[in-house]
Enzyme design. Sequence first.
Site, short mmCIF file in Angstrom:
data_model
loop_
_atom_site.label_atom_id
_atom_site.label_comp_id
_atom_site.label_asym_id
_atom_site.label_seq_id
_atom_site.Cartn_x
_atom_site.Cartn_y
_atom_site.Cartn_z
N ASP A 24 0.79 -1.25 0.00
CA ASP A 24 0.00 0.00 0.00
C ASP A 24 0.82 1.29 0.00
O ASP A 24 0.48 2.24 0.73
CB ASP A 24 -0.97 0.01 1.20
N LYS A 129 -6.55 -4.93 -3.14
CA LYS A 129 -7.16 -5.62 -2.00
C LYS A 129 -8.22 -4.73 -1.34
O LYS A 129 -7.96 -3.54 -1.09
CB LYS A 129 -6.08 -6.02 -0.99
N CYS A 162 -2.04 -2.63 7.74
CA CYS A 162 -2.05 -3.55 6.59
C CYS A 162 -0.81 -4.45 6.53
O CYS A 162 -0.90 -5.60 6.08
CB CYS A 162 -2.22 -2.77 5.30
#
Length: 231
Positions: A24, A129, A162
Site C-alpha cells: 500500500d 485488496k 495492513c
Amino acid sequence: MITVDAKPFAYSFPEDKVALIVIDMQRDFIEPGGFGETLGNNVALLQAILPGVAGLLKVFRDNGWPVIHTREGHKPDLSDCPPAKRLRGNPSLRIGDDGPMGRILIHGSPGHDIVAECAAIEGEYVVDKPGKGAFYATELGEILKKHGITHLIFAGVTTEVCVQTTMREANDRGYENLLIEDATESYFPEFKAAAMEMIRAQGAIVGWTAPLASLEDAVAKTESRIAESAG
Ligand code: C5J
C-alpha cells in the site's frame, strides 16, 4: 540459502523461493495533500521510508526475484466495501468521498495509485485488496503458489495495520516472514515499535525484522561466495 542478521535470530531464505510484498505505498497515504494528511497525520514520517523501499526493490530487481505490490481500495460502486469499514473513521472524509486526489481509496483515483518512487515495473504484480490483509479476497495466494514461494519479505505502510495484518495472514498459511525495519512506517511511531515487537516476540511468532543493510550484506556475501567458488 541466504542468511540475514535479524531479530529475534538469523533469518534464512532460499533464493528461488522468496518474494517481496510491498504493501500500500499509495499516494493517498504518503503524499502531502492526500487522504492521510487531510485526516491530520504527519505524512513526512511515511515519506522517510521511500529510500528504504526503493533500495529493497533494487535488491529484488537486481536478482530477478518476484515482486508484488498491493493497493488498498474499492470498486466505484463500493460493493466490496462493507458499511462497517466505510462508516468508521473520520465522518468528514470517508472511503468513496471526493478527496484531494479523487475519490478516497477507489480504483482509478489518482490517490489510489502507488507513489512514483515505488511504482511497479514490467513483470511485477499489483494486487488490489479490499481489506487490510492482502490475502483476503485477492489472487495473492495463487500468485505465490504459482512461483513456489515459501519465504516473504515485507515492506510498506502502515506497519501495525495492513503490513502486520498481511504478515499474520501469511504466517497462518505457513510462510516465513521478514519485515524490513527501515522500509515500513506508521503515522504513530510507538505503534510501529510495538508492532515490530509483537511480530518477533516468542521466538518469531509472526516473523523476523531486520534493517535493509542486513539484507543487502547477506545478499552481497552470498554473491561473492558464489563468485569465489566459480573462479
Ligand atoms: C493501511 C490503513 N494500508 N492504515 N491502511 O495500513 O488504513
